[in-house]
Design a protein around this motif. Structure first.
Motif, mmCIF file in Angstrom:
data_model
loop_
_atom_site.group_PDB
_atom_site.id
_atom_site.type_symbol
_atom_site.label_atom_id
_atom_site.label_comp_id
_atom_site.label_asym_id
_atom_site.label_seq_id
_atom_site.Cartn_x
_atom_site.Cartn_y
_atom_site.Cartn_z
ATOM 1 N N ARG A 12 60.009 35.536 39.026
ATOM 2 C CA ARG A 12 59.878 34.043 39.043
ATOM 3 C C ARG A 12 61.062 34.192 40.212
ATOM 4 N NH1 ARG A 12 58.489 34.887 33.419
ATOM 5 N NH2 ARG A 12 56.648 33.328 33.064
ATOM 6 N N ILE A 15 59.051 34.098 43.064
ATOM 7 C CA ILE A 15 58.942 33.200 43.257
ATOM 8 C C ILE A 15 58.881 31.258 44.223
ATOM 9 C CG2 ILE A 15 56.675 31.341 41.813
ATOM 10 C CD1 ILE A 15 56.519 33.979 40.188
ATOM 11 N N HIS A 26 53.470 26.312 45.718
ATOM 12 C CA HIS A 26 53.377 25.840 44.247
ATOM 13 C C HIS A 26 53.893 26.352 43.642
ATOM 14 C CE1 HIS A 26 50.184 24.996 47.164
ATOM 15 N NE2 HIS A 26 49.831 23.968 46.039
ATOM 16 N N SER A 30 52.826 29.271 39.701
ATOM 17 C CA SER A 30 53.111 30.835 39.573
ATOM 18 C C SER A 30 54.211 30.828 38.680
ATOM 19 C CB SER A 30 53.487 30.660 41.096
ATOM 20 O OG SER A 30 52.719 30.356 42.306
ATOM 21 N N ALA A 34 52.966 34.332 35.263
ATOM 22 C CA ALA A 34 54.184 35.721 36.132
ATOM 23 C C ALA A 34 53.686 36.980 34.984
ATOM 24 C CB ALA A 34 55.443 35.427 36.191
ATOM 25 N N HIS A 66 46.357 28.741 44.785
ATOM 26 C CA HIS A 66 47.494 28.128 45.179
ATOM 27 C C HIS A 66 48.741 28.966 44.089
ATOM 28 C CE1 HIS A 66 45.999 26.387 41.704
ATOM 29 N NE2 HIS A 66 46.711 25.996 40.966
ATOM 30 N N ALA A 67 48.836 29.957 43.104
ATOM 31 C CA ALA A 67 49.103 31.031 42.744
ATOM 32 C C ALA A 67 49.525 31.986 43.384
ATOM 33 C CB ALA A 67 49.417 31.099 41.491
ATOM 34 N N SER A 68 50.112 31.974 45.118
ATOM 35 C CA SER A 68 49.870 32.843 45.752
ATOM 36 C C SER A 68 51.129 33.995 45.113
ATOM 37 C CB SER A 68 49.505 32.919 47.220
ATOM 38 O OG SER A 68 50.261 31.827 47.452
ATOM 39 N N PRO A 69 52.404 32.525 44.964
ATOM 40 C CA PRO A 69 53.561 33.455 44.999
ATOM 41 C C PRO A 69 53.499 34.499 43.931
ATOM 42 C CG PRO A 69 53.777 31.161 45.310
ATOM 43 C CD PRO A 69 52.235 31.482 45.089
ATOM 44 N N ALA A 70 52.918 34.368 42.710
ATOM 45 C CA ALA A 70 52.655 35.244 41.725
ATOM 46 C C ALA A 70 52.222 36.521 41.699
ATOM 47 C CB ALA A 70 52.462 33.841 40.484
ATOM 48 N N HIS A 99 47.445 30.714 50.581
ATOM 49 C CA HIS A 99 46.800 31.362 49.450
ATOM 50 C C HIS A 99 46.506 32.829 50.152
ATOM 51 C CE1 HIS A 99 46.691 26.917 49.204
ATOM 52 N NE2 HIS A 99 46.189 27.210 47.966
#
Lengths: 270, 311
Positions: A12, A15, A26, A30, A34, A66-70, A99
């Motif tokens: 987190r 992120i 996003h 994300s 997690a 779009h939850a690529s950071p997670a 993405h």
């Protein structure tokens, strides 16, 4: 298990730092997934540095790309990419694109981003595994807003038709999409009943309880003859006070002050 | 000589390939009897997957098969493969450069009676613009079989454009050899005119040349089966000895073979070009031969247009 909560917490922090550094991305969706990713990558899937390039292993499709950071954050926790590289997120010449791109980032099993497509890819992967009598499983993470896409239901129909009990979908049910609450934007509830009507086995779970997510995934392995969806109840923006349950944080980057508050919420920097 | 539709040849070639290669899987969207993937059902039913009337899902599933080492051949009508499932082809197949073979049938006006909704006249344009996508349109049954075998050996996404109507066999020479990206010289002419055709238009161009010969005009004829990557070397070589270029396609004149040829000529060897094809309009119902005539694609209409062009 205490360790895994720390893993998710570190994800987190990464992120919010990634999105802050990129000044785009996003964070809300994300942060909501997690814990799900932590359960999958540390308790459920047979994936590690040694079998990363092996076709014969469990795979994950992050359909809500779009939850690529997670996803990148958990790949960093697994050591597939470095924590330093996370700070190249969304920047020019980066391997970790806005993405997920399977061709550039180690550990990304499918390129995603255009919503609704990942479950179909999971259907193809699962059919291929069945054909090969390959015991490995396919995991697909979808968003609840993503279920507005008709293609999700085409895939749901096919997964049931082909009795894909080696396919597990986890629905990150945070109740929000870009324009607001699901029921206000496009009421696609009740999702569990819809999947059941399509012939799926449906589990419900607290999507922030890593143990519970793990147990549900293990229980799904014993369900034969039909695919399983785990409806994971989650909080969009989970862990960051001012982002929680705020649709406005779907696709917005925190400024310097907001980052400081977010990191404080997450227990501060070591 | 027997006339065979390229879709018929596709079904036979795919079934034979499936028997030889256990990684080959056939995917269809409730059109197996029309696209002829049902030939695979006869020989390897466990590797034929029907997705029902859900083309987007079929293309997504094809991407998943490719991720796990299979060689999926996904078939439906060209209008659905390239149009309805465009985003899936672009983002789940093209962008990750997955080894998916999209073999789309019923392209062009020769679909006939079904009319404009089912006549893909823009699929070459849509597929050609996707980076890394190989785009192929065989001219006859012999070439179709060669294409199917060649693309199975090639790693990467391919779009193959096939027709509903029976076509004459053109590549009957024992020396015929198919190679992705290499055009085929069908006729060596003597006039400074080169006709560059693809698909069903190769046979129409051949017939047109017979008539043109009677009037003392003897053009060269090249079959460009691979629209992308296009055979620049061959096109430039023939353009250099020609004053006039004629492109012929059963497709819109925007974005297809004619455009691809002119992109090469503009950079390397500018020439006057006649674009024979569908002139930026939708098709309609009718018999295939009537539509070929009405839309200026039949041999006699080709002759008219070439004579006008050479005036």
């Amino acid at each position: 298990m205490e360790d895994l909560r720390l893993v998710a917490n570190n994800m987190r922090k990464n992120i919010v730092k990634m999105v802050h550094n990129a000044k785009s991305g996003h964070p809300g969706g994300s942060l909501s997934c997690a814990d799900i990713l932590t359960a999958l990558y540390f308790n459920v899937m047979n994936i590690d540095k040694n079998n990363l390039n092996d076709k014969k292993r469990d795979k994950l499709v992050m359909s809500k790309g779009h939850a690529s950071p997670a996803l990148y954050a958990v790949l960093a926790e697994k050591g597939f990419i470095s924590e330093e590289e996370l700070m190249t997120f969304r920047l020019i010449n980066s391997r970790i694109q806005g993405h997920p791109n399977m061709k550039s980032c180690p550990g990304v099993d499918m390129t995603t981003g255009s919503l609704g497509q990942g479950l179909s890819v999971g259907v193809g992967m699962s059919l291929a595994n069945k054909l090969d009598n390959n015991p490995f499983r396919t995991y697909v993470i979808c968003g609840d807003g993503e279920c507005d896409e008709g293609m999700i239901w085409e895939a749901a129909m096919a997964a049931s038709h082909y009795k894909l009990d080696n396919l597990l979908m986890i629905l990150d049910h945070n109740g929000l999409q870009i324009d607001g609450r699901n029921e206000d934007v496009m009421n696609n509830a009740p999702l569990g009943e819809k999947f059941a009507a399509f012939g799926w086995n449906v589990f419900g779970v607290d999507g922030h309880d890593i143990d519970a997510v793990t147990e549900a995934c293990k229980a799904a392995e014993t369900v034969k003859g039909k695919p399983t969806v785990i409806i994971a109840e989650t909080v969009k923006g989970k862990g960051v006070s001012f982002m929680e349950n705020q649709a406005g944080w779907h696709g917005k980057a925190p400024n310097d002050e907001e980052l400081a508050i977010a990191l404080k919420d997450l227990g501060g920097e070591e | 000589m027997a006339k065979i539709a390229t879709r018929e040849a596709y079904g036979k070639a795919l079934a034979a390939l499936a028997l030889r290669n256990p990684d080959v899987v056939a995917l269809d969207a409730d059109l197996a009897a029309s696209t002829k993937t049902n030939e695979v059902k006869k020989v390897a039913p466990e590797r034929h997957f029907d997705f029902g009337i859900a083309e987007a899902n079929m293309i997504g599933a094809a991407a998943g098969f490719a991720c796990n080492g299979k060689i999926p051949f996904a078939s439906t009508f060209a209008i659905f493969a390239s149009g309805r499932a465009y985003d899936q082809v672009r983002n789940s197949v093209g962008y990750p450069h997955l080894n998916v073979k999209i073999c789309a049938t019923h392209a062009g006006v020769t679909v006939g009676e079904d009319g404009a909704t089912h006549q893909a006249l823009e699929d070459l344009a849509l597929m050609r613009v996707i980076p890394g996508m190989t785009v192929i349109q065989p001219a006859d049954a012999i070439e179709t079989e060669a294409v199917i075998n060649a693309i199975a050996e090639y790693e990467g996404p391919v779009y193959v454009r096939l027709g509903r109507a029976a076509v004459e066999e053109i590549n009957t020479s024992p020396d015929y050899k198919f190679e992705i990206g290499k055009g085929v010289v069908i006729h060596e002419g003597t006039s400074p005119v080169t006709m560059i055709a693809t698909g069903v238009m190769v046979q129409e161009a051949q017939k047109a040349i017979e008539t043109l010969n009677e009037q003392g005009i003897n053009p060269n004829l090249i079959n460009i089966h691979t629209i992308k990557p296009i055979d620049e070397e061959l096109i430039v070589r023939y353009a250099e000895k020609s004053d006039y270029i004629v492109s012929l396609e059963e497709h819109s004149v925007i974005g297809g073979l004619g455009s691809a040829v002119s992109e090469v000529l503009a950079r390397k060897c500018p020439r006057k070009q006649l674009f024979i094809g569908v002139q930026d309009v939708f098709g309609e119902s009718g018999k295939a031969n009537q539509l070929m005539e009405k839309y200026g694609l039949a041999a006699d209409r080709v002759v008219e247009q070439v004579l006008e062009f050479l005036k």
